[in-house]
Scaffold this active site. Structure first.
Site, PDB file in Angstrom:
ATOM      1  N   GLY A  59      -9.061   5.556   1.826  1.00 30.55           N
ATOM      2  CA  GLY A  59      -9.749   6.250   2.913  1.00 30.55           C
ATOM      3  C   GLY A  59     -11.145   5.709   3.148  1.00 30.55           C
ATOM      4  O   GLY A  59     -12.077   6.465   3.398  1.00 30.55           O
ATOM      5  N   GLY A  99      -7.843   8.294   7.337  1.00 34.22           N
ATOM      6  CA  GLY A  99      -8.108   8.621   8.741  1.00 34.22           C
ATOM      7  C   GLY A  99      -9.554   9.031   8.944  1.00 34.22           C
ATOM      8  O   GLY A  99     -10.417   8.783   8.101  1.00 34.22           O
ATOM      9  N   THR A 108      -8.081   2.676   9.188  1.00 34.80           N
ATOM     10  CA  THR A 108      -8.361   3.343  10.467  1.00 34.80           C
ATOM     11  C   THR A 108      -9.479   2.663  11.266  1.00 34.80           C
ATOM     12  O   THR A 108      -9.380   2.520  12.486  1.00 34.80           O
ATOM     13  CB  THR A 108      -8.733   4.814  10.188  1.00 34.80           C
ATOM     14  OG1 THR A 108      -7.631   5.422   9.496  1.00 34.80           O
ATOM     15  CG2 THR A 108      -8.992   5.585  11.465  1.00 34.80           C
ATOM     16  N   ASP A 147       0.852  -1.196   0.000  1.00 36.25           N
ATOM     17  CA  ASP A 147       0.000   0.000   0.000  1.00 36.25           C
ATOM     18  C   ASP A 147       0.890   1.250   0.000  1.00 36.25           C
ATOM     19  O   ASP A 147       1.799   1.362   0.837  1.00 36.25           O
ATOM     20  CB  ASP A 147      -0.859  -0.059   1.283  1.00 36.25           C
ATOM     21  CG  ASP A 147      -1.956   0.980   1.309  1.00 36.25           C
ATOM     22  OD1 ASP A 147      -2.442   1.371   0.231  1.00 36.25           O
ATOM     23  OD2 ASP A 147      -2.351   1.382   2.431  1.00 36.25           O
TER      24      ASP A 147
HETATM   25  P1  13P Z   1      -8.433   4.675   6.128  1.00 32.47           P
HETATM   26  O1  13P Z   1      -7.372   4.532   7.160  1.00 32.47           O
HETATM   27  O2  13P Z   1      -9.045   6.000   6.116  1.00 32.47           O
HETATM   28  O3  13P Z   1      -9.426   3.558   6.179  1.00 32.47           O
HETATM   29  O4  13P Z   1      -7.694   4.552   4.702  1.00 32.47           O
HETATM   30  C1  13P Z   1      -7.015   3.382   4.379  1.00 32.47           C
HETATM   31  C2  13P Z   1      -6.294   3.505   3.109  1.00 32.47           C
HETATM   32  O5  13P Z   1      -6.699   4.183   2.191  1.00 32.47           O
HETATM   33  C3  13P Z   1      -5.047   2.752   2.948  1.00 32.47           C
HETATM   34  O6  13P Z   1      -4.383   3.042   1.775  1.00 32.47           O
END
Ligand code: 13P
Length: 288
Positions: free
Chosen positions: A209, A179, A233, A85
């Site tokens: 996200g 986040g 998150t 990632d």
């Molecule tokens: P979140 O932490 O907002 O779920 O996003 C995760 C993400 O996009 C990892 O690349």
């Protein structure tokens, strides 16, 4: 089933109008919880590893060994891709060599021409090994692993140029952030998503996200071509909350409650519940 590239998983998802969760993992408990839940719900799944989490877990080869072992010994038969990632150029190369089956090369913070040139090189190296590639245009806002993006709406013409490098799926900023979403968040820009889809054609799109986006917006994004949604998150929050409750209830002080296998169990169960909910909302249950 051995680890697979994410290309087929996401093309099938795009054609079937659902999205596959890419869940960030942090340790053994996380990996096991995500794999068991995907198996229980018969869903394909991506295990995502940031470079920071890669270092934390001891390195990419350690992760490949752990995940391959879990798949074999837990009898995981659903398709699983192990995905880097937000990788750097060097990180993507290391993961390809270590046995990851998918990598994201994130050059979104670079001048566009550099992002383009480096994405092309990663595509060449990855495809030689049957590894799928995600690239990013328009940085995703928020903070992840010390990487702070300002949150942009990607330029559809740039998306098309990057898609034409032969990448397998594309992440593009559409107002999403990593986040927690702030109270005054404007929501996803479906106008931008539609323009990107129109410019890039059939390539599966990725929504970063994924924690905290309202369900109706998730469903609309899937309708408009999103086939992979990243979630990190939310799992961290539910893990921390469940662990805090365990300790605040004094359970670690009862009998052998301090045993890490007991101490970490409520957090692992909470991750399973969060992943279950994502699989259901994203529509990937029974699509393995
Ligand atoms: P979140 O932490 O907002 O779920 O996003 C995760 C993400 O996009 C990892 O690349």
């Amino acid at each position: 089933m051995a680890l697979v590239s994410a290309k087929g998983i996401l093309e099938t998802a795009r054609d079937g109008h659902y999205a596959v969760p890419a869940i960030n993992i942090n340790n053994l408990e996380w990996s096991k919880a995500v794999l068991e839940t995907a198996q229980e719900l018969n869903s394909p799944i991506l295990l995502a590893v940031s470079e920071g989490a890669g270092k934390y877990m001891g390195g990419y080869k350690t992760i490949v060994g752990m995940v391959n072992g879990l798949i074999e010994e837990l009898n995981i038969t659903v398709p699983v891709a192990l995905h880097l990632d937000h990788g750097s150029f060097e990180g993507a190369k290391e993961c390809i060599a270590a046995g990851f089956t998918s990598v994201m090369y994130d050059g979104s913070a670079l001048p566009f021409d550099e992002n383009l040139a480096q994405t092309k090189e990663i595509v060449r190296l990855a495809h030689e090994q049957g590894v799928s590639v995600e690239a990013e245009v328009g940085s995703i806002g928020g903070e992840e692993d010390g990487i702070v993006g300002t949150g942009e709406l990607a330029d559809p013409a740039e998306c098309k140029t990057i898609a034409d490098t032969g990448i397998d799926f594309l992440a593009a900023g559409i107002g999403n952030i990593h986040g927690k979403y702030p109270e005054n968040w404007a929501g996803l820009s479906f106008e931008t998503l539609e323009a990107i889809k129109a410019a890039t054609g059939n390539i599966p799109l990725v929504l970063h996200g994924g924690s905290g986006i309202p369900e109706d917006q998730i469903k609309k994004a899937i309708d408009l071509g999103v086939a992979k949604i990243n979630v990190n998150t939310e799992c961290q929050l539910v893990f921390a909350e469940a662990t805090r409750k365990y300790i605040e209830a004094g359970k670690d002080l009862e009998g052998k409650g301090f045993d890490p296998r007991k101490l970490l169990a409520p957090g692992a169960t909470a991750i399973k519940e969060a992943v279950r909910e994502k699989i259901e909302v994203f529509g990937s249950a029974n699509k393995a």
